[in-house]
Design an enzyme around this catalytic site. Structure first.
Site, PDB file in Angstrom:
ATOM      1  NE  ARG A 127      -3.826  -0.906   0.276  1.00  0.00           N
ATOM      2  CZ  ARG A 127      -4.897  -1.128   1.011  1.00  0.00           C
ATOM      3  NH1 ARG A 127      -4.898  -2.094   1.896  1.00  0.00           N
ATOM      4  NH2 ARG A 127      -5.977  -0.390   0.880  1.00  0.00           N
ATOM      5  CG  ASP A 135      -4.178  -0.174  -3.087  1.00  0.00           C
ATOM      6  OD1 ASP A 135      -4.780  -1.240  -2.886  1.00  0.00           O
ATOM      7  OD2 ASP A 135      -3.992   0.673  -2.201  1.00  0.00           O
ATOM      8  CE1 TYR A 233      -3.943  -3.445   4.905  1.00  0.00           C
ATOM      9  CE2 TYR A 233      -1.584  -3.738   4.727  1.00  0.00           C
ATOM     10  CZ  TYR A 233      -2.832  -3.674   4.139  1.00  0.00           C
ATOM     11  OH  TYR A 233      -2.960  -3.830   2.793  1.00  0.00           O
TER      12      TYR A 233
END
Ligand code: NAD
Length: 388
Positions: A127, A135, A233
């Protein structure tokens, strides 16, 4: 170099891996594109449109899969009606690119390795800013966030915007978005455009500014632990932090007309953010749309693929929302895939430079090996659970 686009056979999947516009760009770059007959119909792209873009339409599935150098698809390879796996149709050494769910379904990855397929799992693309145009997690999550709000608005027995009319004043709907990643931010933006008053919560404090810049209020919860893992994340949080979170969000859930939940922790079951007790406190007529339904649900009352009526509250657990908006979902996915193809193919040959972080992260199998340690671990865990 043959790039082939398969017709999706998974029930309910309407997206397609390339659209005519991206086909013509790849053809102009000297690539040969084969499209399975009817592959685009679910997204309203006809065989004639693909042909006009320079693709060759292939009716025989075995030929398309068997002769492809790079096979592009949306979802994980399926078992066919004739009992064979789609994986077995590929020739040894071919490249497969799609959403392969390698952590959730490591058995398919093992099969791809055994079959000596070079498989790229699009959800493993880093990412990073450099990989932004590849993405697909983001492009598809954005569709899901948008559609979740429309589904909620349609199910809500109220208006979204504030209205001042001769028949009285209508207050704006209150929307609470839990999880402010890509889907959550798109849900906030969509709910704001419809005129709702929006609050949002996430365990990653860094999203506060993004939430506020969309005109929503950020609900803060002070947690005494690090909530962010590698790659930006979220981490799975401790039981103490879960309790603390639930105490704070309960009041916001109670006040909301609509709750949209999008919280995910990669490779894990989705965290339960809305308990039965919280649902019981909500106003009758309120709506919850749980975008984590397929990963176990953020709401304790969610049933994947169903609308549940619980004490007057409707809990919707949609499955594969991007497929319900297949034109733009396919358009964006096609852009993501064609960018990756262009990145991989240089001078009409596939260049696998594993020093490159995009290729290294996304390539899950090559030359008979599973290349990713997290996928190997997931496979061992699956095998151990099967033995128990
Ligand atoms: P995701 O789908 O994995 O999760 C959705 C959201 O749920 C996340 O914001 C996460 O923090 C949140 N969440 C997890 N557990 C929670 C809990 N217990 N309570 C409340 N919220 C919880 O996330 P995503 O949308 O795929 O984004 C993941 C990361 O990737 C983010 O840091 C995002 O900013 C980043 N990202 C970067 C780029 C880029 O730089 N090009 C593009 C897209 C996403």
């Amino acid at each position: 170099m043959k790039i082939a686009v398969a017709k999706e056979i998974e029930v309910g999947e309407r997206r397609v891996a390339l659209i005519p516009d991206t086909v013509s760009r790849l053809v102009k770059q000297g690539l040969e594109v084969w499209v399975e007959a009817g592959a685009g119909l679910g997204s309203f792209f006809s065989d004639a449109a693909y042909e006009a873009a320079g693709a060759k339409i292939i009716s025989d599935t075995a030929t398309l899969w068997g002769e492809a150098d790079i096979l592009l698809k949306v979802g994980i390879p399926q078992e066919r009606e004739d009992g064979r796996s789609e994986v077995d149709l590929l020739r040894e050494g071919a490249v497969l690119i799609g959403f392969l769910n390698p952590l959730g379904n490591p058995a398919v990855v093992q099969r791809l390795a055994e079959h000596k397929i070079t498989a790229f799992s699009i959800e493993m693309i880093p990412r990073s800013t450099r990989a932004q145009s590849m993405d697909a997690l983001s492009s598809q999550a954005s569709v899901a966030g948008y559609k979740a709000v429309l589904i909620a608005a349609a199910a809500l027995p109220k208006y979204f915007p504030m209205l001042t009319t001769a028949a009285g004043t209508i207050p704006p709907a209150k929307v609470f978005v839990m999880g402010a990643g890509v889907a959550g931010l798109q849900a906030i933006a969509t709910a704001r455009r419809l005129g709702a008053v929006v609050e949002a919560f996430d365990i990653r404090p860094a999203v506060k500014d993004e939430v506020q810049s969309l005109g929503a209020k950020f609900v803060e919860v002070q947690l005494n632990e690090d909530t962010v893992a590698a790659g930006g994340y979220a981490k799975e949080i401790s039981e103490v932090s879960k309790q603390r979170t639930q105490e704070v969000v309960a009041e916001h859930v109670k006040q909301a007309d609509i709750v949209i939940t999008t919280a995910q922790v990669p490779g894990r079951k989705a965290p339960v953010l809305v308990t039965e007790e919280m649902v019981a406190q909500m106003k009758p007529g309120s709506v919850i749309v749980d975008l984590a339904a397929e990963q176990g649900g953020n709401c304790a009352c969610t049933e994947p693929g169903k609308d549940v009526l619980w004490n007057g509250v409707t809990i919707i657990g949609p499955i594969n929302l991007p497929s319900s908006m297949p034109v733009h979902a396919s358009q964006m996915y096609a852009k993501n895939l064609s960018t990756l193809v262009q990145y991989l193919v240089k001078d009409s040959a596939i260049q696998l430079n594993f020093e490159d972080d995009i290729i290294n992260s996304a390539c899950v199998t090559h030359a008979g090996e599973i290349r990713n340690q997290r996928v190997k671990d997931a496979l061992v865990n699956t095998q151990q659970s099967a033995v128990k």
